[in-house]
Design an enzyme around this catalytic site. Structure first.
Site, PDB file in Angstrom:
ATOM      1  N   ASN A   1     -60.274  72.629  36.851  1.00 32.38           N
ATOM      2  CA  ASN A   1     -61.525  73.239  36.365  1.00 32.38           C
ATOM      3  C   ASN A   1     -61.369  74.013  35.064  1.00 32.38           C
ATOM      4  O   ASN A   1     -62.330  74.183  34.319  1.00 32.38           O
ATOM      5  CB  ASN A   1     -62.198  74.083  37.463  1.00 32.38           C
ATOM      6  CG  ASN A   1     -61.330  75.198  37.968  1.00 32.38           C
ATOM      7  OD1 ASN A   1     -60.141  75.248  37.671  1.00 32.38           O
ATOM      8  ND2 ASN A   1     -61.905  76.082  38.746  1.00 32.38           N
TER       9      ASN A   1
ATOM     10  N   LYS B   1     -47.176  71.269  36.445  1.00 37.26           N
ATOM     11  CA  LYS B   1     -47.796  70.103  37.078  1.00 37.26           C
ATOM     12  C   LYS B   1     -49.309  70.280  36.975  1.00 37.26           C
ATOM     13  O   LYS B   1     -49.917  71.034  37.732  1.00 37.26           O
ATOM     14  CB  LYS B   1     -47.394  69.965  38.556  1.00 37.26           C
ATOM     15  CG  LYS B   1     -47.823  68.597  39.097  1.00 37.26           C
ATOM     16  CD  LYS B   1     -48.286  68.600  40.534  1.00 37.26           C
ATOM     17  CE  LYS B   1     -49.720  68.859  40.794  1.00 37.26           C
ATOM     18  NZ  LYS B   1     -50.712  67.926  40.246  1.00 37.26           N
ATOM     19  N   PRO B   2     -49.932  69.579  36.014  1.00 34.50           N
ATOM     20  CA  PRO B   2     -51.391  69.700  35.895  1.00 34.50           C
ATOM     21  C   PRO B   2     -52.085  68.895  36.992  1.00 34.50           C
ATOM     22  O   PRO B   2     -51.445  68.092  37.678  1.00 34.50           O
ATOM     23  CB  PRO B   2     -51.682  69.107  34.514  1.00 34.50           C
ATOM     24  CG  PRO B   2     -50.553  68.152  34.261  1.00 34.50           C
ATOM     25  CD  PRO B   2     -49.358  68.647  35.035  1.00 34.50           C
ATOM     26  N   ALA B   3     -53.384  69.085  37.135  1.00 32.66           N
ATOM     27  CA  ALA B   3     -54.150  68.343  38.141  1.00 32.66           C
ATOM     28  C   ALA B   3     -54.252  66.870  37.759  1.00 32.66           C
ATOM     29  O   ALA B   3     -54.223  66.514  36.581  1.00 32.66           O
ATOM     30  CB  ALA B   3     -55.535  68.950  38.269  1.00 32.66           C
TER      31      ALA B   3
ATOM     32  N   GLU C   1     -53.318  82.230  42.638  1.00 28.09           N
ATOM     33  CA  GLU C   1     -54.710  82.496  42.249  1.00 28.09           C
ATOM     34  C   GLU C   1     -55.543  81.481  43.015  1.00 28.09           C
ATOM     35  O   GLU C   1     -55.587  80.316  42.665  1.00 28.09           O
ATOM     36  CB  GLU C   1     -54.900  82.309  40.739  1.00 28.09           C
ATOM     37  CG  GLU C   1     -54.030  83.200  39.874  1.00 28.09           C
ATOM     38  CD  GLU C   1     -54.460  84.650  39.873  1.00 28.09           C
ATOM     39  OE1 GLU C   1     -55.530  84.968  40.426  1.00 28.09           O
ATOM     40  OE2 GLU C   1     -53.714  85.485  39.334  1.00 28.09           O
TER      41      GLU C   1
ATOM     42  N   ARG D   1     -72.140  78.140  34.921  1.00 24.09           N
ATOM     43  CA  ARG D   1     -71.089  77.777  33.966  1.00 24.09           C
ATOM     44  C   ARG D   1     -70.147  76.772  34.638  1.00 24.09           C
ATOM     45  O   ARG D   1     -69.859  76.884  35.833  1.00 24.09           O
ATOM     46  CB  ARG D   1     -70.319  79.045  33.580  1.00 24.09           C
ATOM     47  CG  ARG D   1     -69.272  78.869  32.515  1.00 24.09           C
ATOM     48  CD  ARG D   1     -68.797  80.235  32.055  1.00 24.09           C
ATOM     49  NE  ARG D   1     -68.257  81.014  33.152  1.00 24.09           N
ATOM     50  CZ  ARG D   1     -66.963  81.274  33.347  1.00 24.09           C
ATOM     51  NH1 ARG D   1     -66.065  80.800  32.522  1.00 24.09           N
ATOM     52  NH2 ARG D   1     -66.550  82.010  34.363  1.00 24.09           N
TER      53      ARG D   1
ATOM     54  N   CYS E   1     -63.582  79.533  40.004  1.00 23.79           N
ATOM     55  CA  CYS E   1     -63.201  80.327  41.175  1.00 23.79           C
ATOM     56  C   CYS E   1     -63.924  81.662  41.193  1.00 23.79           C
ATOM     57  O   CYS E   1     -64.038  82.281  42.243  1.00 23.79           O
ATOM     58  CB  CYS E   1     -61.703  80.536  41.173  1.00 23.79           C
ATOM     59  SG  CYS E   1     -61.148  81.190  39.617  1.00 23.79           S
TER      60      CYS E   1
ATOM     61  N   GLU F   1     -52.660  87.763  36.515  1.00 25.12           N
ATOM     62  CA  GLU F   1     -52.403  86.994  35.300  1.00 25.12           C
ATOM     63  C   GLU F   1     -53.128  87.666  34.137  1.00 25.12           C
ATOM     64  O   GLU F   1     -54.172  88.301  34.327  1.00 25.12           O
ATOM     65  CB  GLU F   1     -52.884  85.551  35.470  1.00 25.12           C
ATOM     66  CG  GLU F   1     -52.056  84.816  36.516  1.00 25.12           C
ATOM     67  CD  GLU F   1     -52.308  83.331  36.548  1.00 25.12           C
ATOM     68  OE1 GLU F   1     -53.472  82.905  36.359  1.00 25.12           O
ATOM     69  OE2 GLU F   1     -51.346  82.577  36.766  1.00 25.12           O
TER      70      GLU F   1
END
Ligand code: NAP
Length: 510
Positions: free
Chosen positions: A180, A203-205, A281, A309, A315, A490
């Site tokens: 997202n 490791k991206p989605a 997160e 948005r 999240c 973060e």
């Protein structure tokens, strides 16, 4: 065919459909990558397998990237482990300068990255540009923070000892990120990790690897040494095995994960075997409360920003909108007017504010949540159905009321463009409902009563509160949740703490 090979087809098709192709204007085509990034080299999966990256706006295939497995992940971890041995000894200033160079290149290529992001995530181009600015802001911020990682000298209790505490990097950081925010979820972690002196394996989605690869390309061009940043791409069917390596390898010192609560809990458990540093997160269930003293125009503006948005797929999106009884009808009427102004369509087309949902699973989930509520008696003020005329993954911006706790929309994270409006009588009542979930990420409220502002800000059980404000994220501020929404923070100067540990030095002398 690789990503680049596919592009002329995609572009030609889009031209004939008379709308602006998302990748049409990319000046720097080298940013659109079709291989993974390990040890500053562009590599295929050892098995040779690939998976498709598609545009959620229309299902078109944008290209293929490597479908990496356990062996590939172990290889990337080894490389990051070796690179750590030298990277940890670079000076804070050296790391700061390299992060600044990366930031400058990210800024120089911000339009291209936004176009890639829109193509693979479906978010409107203006929002993608906003995310890129926000994402780059973390590299900017951590390039400065790298030089401000202080230690401490404490007063010794004895004449013959001096005591000092310094911060050291934890080692290799595994970074698992969601679709997202394909850029910001990476820079928020990698910026802090590199600043602290850690190396990383990202490791991206499955849905959004191209943005991650484009950013890695610029990191290499900025001179970040080999092995310091590695990107392992894999399909959803391999995510569990790749994740298991990252969580159980003794060579990985810490895991930072952003994603769903269920997966976060699983990874937390897996990390226990090697007692890793863990930063999570996870999902939210943000209350958005409008008290009767509120400025209604501002509250509606805030609700639009934080509910619609990214098509509600954030999240920190408002999940339930609680409005004090006396102003409920007025608020809903104004919200309806504002929502009618939203435009659904391909995120690459001018003026679109609502793109498609990311994938079929997400589209089905949102549809089922609304159907469940309607079946149990909810009232639909606006929308309520898939916007099928646009394509399979679009959903009409929706407002519903008359909901109760028997309905899924009342209890679950919606992650879609559905505003659920609920009237309440008193501050006590609304706080009890808002706090009655196991989530605790963000919360919002609108009030002009100063005493109430202090009371509610303190009592909302969340990690972040928007007070008369619907957008609260910034690199300078600490992002994170409590309860089952996560562990750690973060951004801000606290972000570095996730990637460093305190080492106590005791000096004995005569
Ligand atoms: P997800 O399914 O948990 O996926 C997140 C990442 O974890 C993806 O890279 C995914 O890979 C990977 N993954 C999935 N299963 C895995 C496994 N068994 N082992 C290792 N990795 C695994 O979450 P999502 O649906 O993408 O994202 C939506 C959720 O993220 C929402 O609940 C939202 O609230 C939360 N979120 C939280 C924040 C925050 O900062 N708190 C920010 C954004 C999103 P694949 O893509 O290949 O499945």
């Amino acid at each position: 065919m690789n990503v680049i090979g596919k592009l002329p087809f995609v572009i030609a098709t889009r031209f004939s459909q008379k709308y602006r192709p998302p990748l049409q204007q990319i000046r720097n085509m080298s940013l659109v990558r079709s291989l993974a990034f390990v040890n500053n080299q562009w590599v295929p999966a050892s098995s040779g397998e690939t998976f498709e990256v598609t545009n959620p706006a229309n299902g078109q295939v944008l290209g293929q990237v490597p479908d990496m497995d356990v062996d590939d992940t172990e290889q990337a971890v080894n490389v990051a482990f070796e690179a750590f041995k030298t990277w940890e000894h670079t000076t804070a200033k050296e790391r700061s300068v390299l992060l600044r160079k990366w930031y400058n290149l990210l800024e120089d290529n911000k339009d291209e990255i936004a176009q890639i992001m829109t193509a693979e995530s479906g978010k409107p181009l203006s929002e993608a540009a906003g995310e890129v600015a926000y994402a780059n802001g973390f590299i900017d911020w951590f390039s400065e923070e790298a030089r401000r990682i202080p230690g401490e000298i404490v007063a010794s209790p004895t004449q013959t000892k001096e005591m000092m505490m310094i911060r050291r990097p934890i080692g290799v950081a595994a970074l698992i990120t969601p679709w997202n925010f394909p850029a910001a979820m990476i820079t928020r972690k990698a910026g802090a990790a590199l600043a602290a002196g850690c190396t990383c394996v990202i490791k991206p989605a499955e849905d959004t690897p191209l943005t991650a690869l484009a950013m890695a390309d610029l990191a290499a061009k900025a001179g970040i040494p080999k092995g310091v940043i590695n990107v392992v791409t894999c399909s959803r069917k391999k995510a569990a095995e790749v994740g298991r390596v990252l969580c159980t390898s003794p060579q990985v010192a810490g895991l930072s994960f952003t994603g769903s609560t269920n997966v976060g809990k699983l990874l937390y458990e897996q990390c226990a075997s090697t007692v890793k540093r863990v930063s999570l997160e996870l999902g939210g269930n943000a209350p958005f409360i409008v008290f009767e003293s509120a400025d209604l125009e501002a509250a509606v503006k805030g609700a639009i920003a934080c509910k619609f948005r990214n098509c509600g797929q954030t999240c920190v999106s408002a999940n339930r909108l609680f409005v004090q009884e006396s102003i409920f009808n007025q608020f809903v009427a104004k919200l309806e007017e504002a929502v009618k102004g939203l435009k659904v369509g391909d995120g690459a087309a001018a003026g679109v504010t609502q793109g498609p949902l990311i994938n079929d699973a997400q589209a089905t989930k949102v549809k089922q949540l609304v159907e469940d509520a309607v079946k149990k008696g909810a009232k639909v003020h606006l929308g309520g159905k898939p916007a099928s005329e646009m394509g399979a993954r679009y959903f009409q911006p929706t407002i519903i009321s008359d909901v109760d706790h028997s309905m899924r929309v009342y209890n679950e994270e919606i992650f879609g463009p559905v505003a659920v409006c609920i009237p309440f009588k008193s501050e006590e009542e609304v706080l009890a409902i808002a706090n009655s979930t196991r989530s605790g990420l963000a919360g919002y409220f609108y009030s002009n009563n100063l005493s109430q502002i202090w009371r509610v800000a303190k009592r909302l059980e969340v990690g972040m509160v928007g007070i008369n404000e619907g957008l609260l994220s910034a690199p300078e501020a600490a992002f994170g949740g409590i309860k089952e929404s996560g562990i750690g923070r973060e951004g801000s100067h606290y972000g570095i703490e996730e990637y460093s540990y305190i080492k106590y030095l005791c000096f004995g002398h005569d």
